[in-house]
Design an enzyme around this catalytic site. Structure first.
Site, PDB file in Angstrom:
ATOM      1  N   ASP A 101      -7.693  -5.331  14.126  1.00 12.93           N
ATOM      2  CA  ASP A 101      -7.662  -4.095  13.839  1.00 12.93           C
ATOM      3  C   ASP A 101      -7.256  -3.656  12.381  1.00 12.93           C
ATOM      4  OD1 ASP A 101      -7.275  -1.312  13.983  1.00 12.93           O
ATOM      5  OD2 ASP A 101      -5.429  -1.349  15.370  1.00 12.93           O
ATOM      6  N   SER A 102      -8.008  -3.983  11.587  1.00 10.40           N
ATOM      7  CA  SER A 102      -7.829  -3.879  10.013  1.00 10.40           C
ATOM      8  C   SER A 102      -8.219  -2.558   9.525  1.00 10.40           C
ATOM      9  CB  SER A 102      -8.392  -4.920   9.632  1.00 10.40           C
ATOM     10  OG  SER A 102      -9.769  -4.550   9.402  1.00 10.40           O
ATOM     11  N   THR A 103      -7.872  -2.569   8.129  1.00 11.69           N
ATOM     12  CA  THR A 103      -8.403  -1.341   7.408  1.00 11.69           C
ATOM     13  C   THR A 103      -9.724  -1.527   7.162  1.00 11.69           C
ATOM     14  OG1 THR A 103      -7.046  -2.405   5.434  1.00 11.69           O
ATOM     15  CG2 THR A 103      -6.075  -0.597   6.449  1.00 11.69           C
ATOM     16  N   ASP A 163       0.501 -12.701   6.942  1.00 12.26           N
ATOM     17  CA  ASP A 163      -0.948 -12.361   6.612  1.00 12.26           C
ATOM     18  C   ASP A 163      -1.771 -12.937   7.652  1.00 12.26           C
ATOM     19  OD1 ASP A 163      -3.352 -12.848   5.687  1.00 12.26           O
ATOM     20  OD2 ASP A 163      -2.940 -13.432   3.802  1.00 12.26           O
ATOM     21  N   GLN A 172       0.518  -1.312  -0.058  1.00 14.16           N
ATOM     22  CA  GLN A 172      -0.035  -0.032   0.062  1.00 14.16           C
ATOM     23  C   GLN A 172       1.053   1.373   0.085  1.00 14.16           C
ATOM     24  OE1 GLN A 172      -2.191  -0.323   3.758  1.00 14.16           O
ATOM     25  NE2 GLN A 172      -0.465  -1.210   4.543  1.00 14.16           N
ATOM     26  N   HIS A 189      -8.483   3.516  19.700  1.00 11.09           N
ATOM     27  CA  HIS A 189      -7.652   2.268  20.481  1.00 11.09           C
ATOM     28  C   HIS A 189      -8.016   1.736  22.098  1.00 11.09           C
ATOM     29  CE1 HIS A 189      -4.533   3.606  17.291  1.00 11.09           C
ATOM     30  NE2 HIS A 189      -4.908   2.600  16.996  1.00 11.09           N
ATOM     31  N   ASP A 241       0.891  -8.146  11.663  1.00 11.73           N
ATOM     32  CA  ASP A 241       0.651  -7.181  10.520  1.00 11.73           C
ATOM     33  C   ASP A 241       1.454  -7.518   9.468  1.00 11.73           C
ATOM     34  OD1 ASP A 241       0.489  -4.810   8.860  1.00 11.73           O
ATOM     35  OD2 ASP A 241      -0.599  -3.977  10.295  1.00 11.73           O
TER      36      ASP A 241
END
Length: 280
Positions: free
Chosen positions: A157-159, A139, A33, A64, A108
């Site tokens: 806690d992903s996009t 992954d 990204q 958070h 991550d």
């Protein structure tokens, strides 16, 4: 002097946030990204991934604290925690405030996000130096498949749960999560805006209910996210989640036992939302 602004490229929201920019601190592209860090007069430093603001120094604590402390306090003894995503380190920081936590594994896929956070967001990334933290650059979808009854709490806690992160909101993934959790484990993941992404909220809730006996939804108002009224889907194998299971002792800015209880939607509205009766 001409004013400079950054306008988000978020393709999944019906509006675009516009940030005044005093300085561009970092621009780069990882294997996965585009990564940017800007300095904004009101928000402080802002982490931007693929044109979408992920967190800012001023308000990051809200997201958070809520994604971390509600599942950890719902659990009576969270010793082993898995965080999927969260490369900025904010959730890891909050998780490791709990003295009960003996090990926090952060998975991550993008190592560069972690390195950028260490360089530009020291208040978020501080917990990477904690000896209880284990960082894995893999992954998360594949990582969780290798474990059975290993973790007390799993935090995703992903996009945005679309595109390549979509797999982290599927029934298949939740079955892997269920297996990786101990017999009284708890899962939580962010599930976007109540008003701008209701289809995502309903889809995740329905998928979780096919896997877990206890499924619920709580929210927080997060100023930097499109729609502001942000949702978190939580699922538990055993423990009720709407109240803390032990005394709240960690130092926080916003989270408290009362905020824990009030974060959950009233049952009447929850049912309207999940059934689709609530429409805007």
């Amino acid at each position: 002097m001409m004013d400079v602004f950054f306008i988000e490229r978020d393709p999944y929201a019906p509006l675009r946030h516009c940030y005044p920019v005093s300085k561009i601190l970092y621009e780069g592209k990882s294997e996965y990204q585009e990564i940017m860090v800007i300095e904004s007069p009101h928000f402080g430093r802002v982490l931007i991934l693929d044109g979408v603001a992920q967190c800012d120094e001023k308000f990051e604590f809200i997201y958070h604290e809520f994604i971390s402390h509600i599942p950890l306090y719902a659990h009576p003894n969270p010793e082993n925690v898995l965080i999927i995503g969260g490369g900025d380190g904010g959730a890891l920081r909050e998780v490791l405030k709990h003295k009960e936590v003996k090990r926090a594994v952060l998975v991550d896929i993008d190592k560069q996000v972690i390195e950028v956070s260490k360089s530009f967001f020291p208040t978020m990334s501080v917990a990477f130096e904690d000896p209880r933290a284990i960082v894995v650059n893999e992954d998360g979808y594949k990582y969780v498949q290798d474990y059975e009854q290993e973790f007390d709490v799993i935090i995703v806690d992903s996009t945005d749960p679309v595109g390549f992160a979509h797999v982290l909101t599927t029934e298949e993934f939740f079955r892997y999560v269920f297996r990786a959790l101990k017999e009284d484990g708890i899962y939580v993941g962010q599930t976007e805006s109540i008003h701008y992404h209701p289809d995502i909220v309903r889809r995740v809730q329905k998928s979780l209910k096919k896997v877990f006996p206890i499924v619920d939804l709580y929210t927080a108002v997060i100023p930097g996210y499109a729609g502001y009224w942000w949702s978190f889907s939580i699922a538990s194998k055993k423990h009720p989640v709407r109240n803390p299971s032990r005394e709240v002792s960690v130092q926080t800015k916003l989270y408290s036992a009362d905020m824990h209880r009030h974060a959950f939607l009233p049952e009447s509205f929850y049912q309207k939302l999940i059934s689709g009766e609530y429409q805007v």
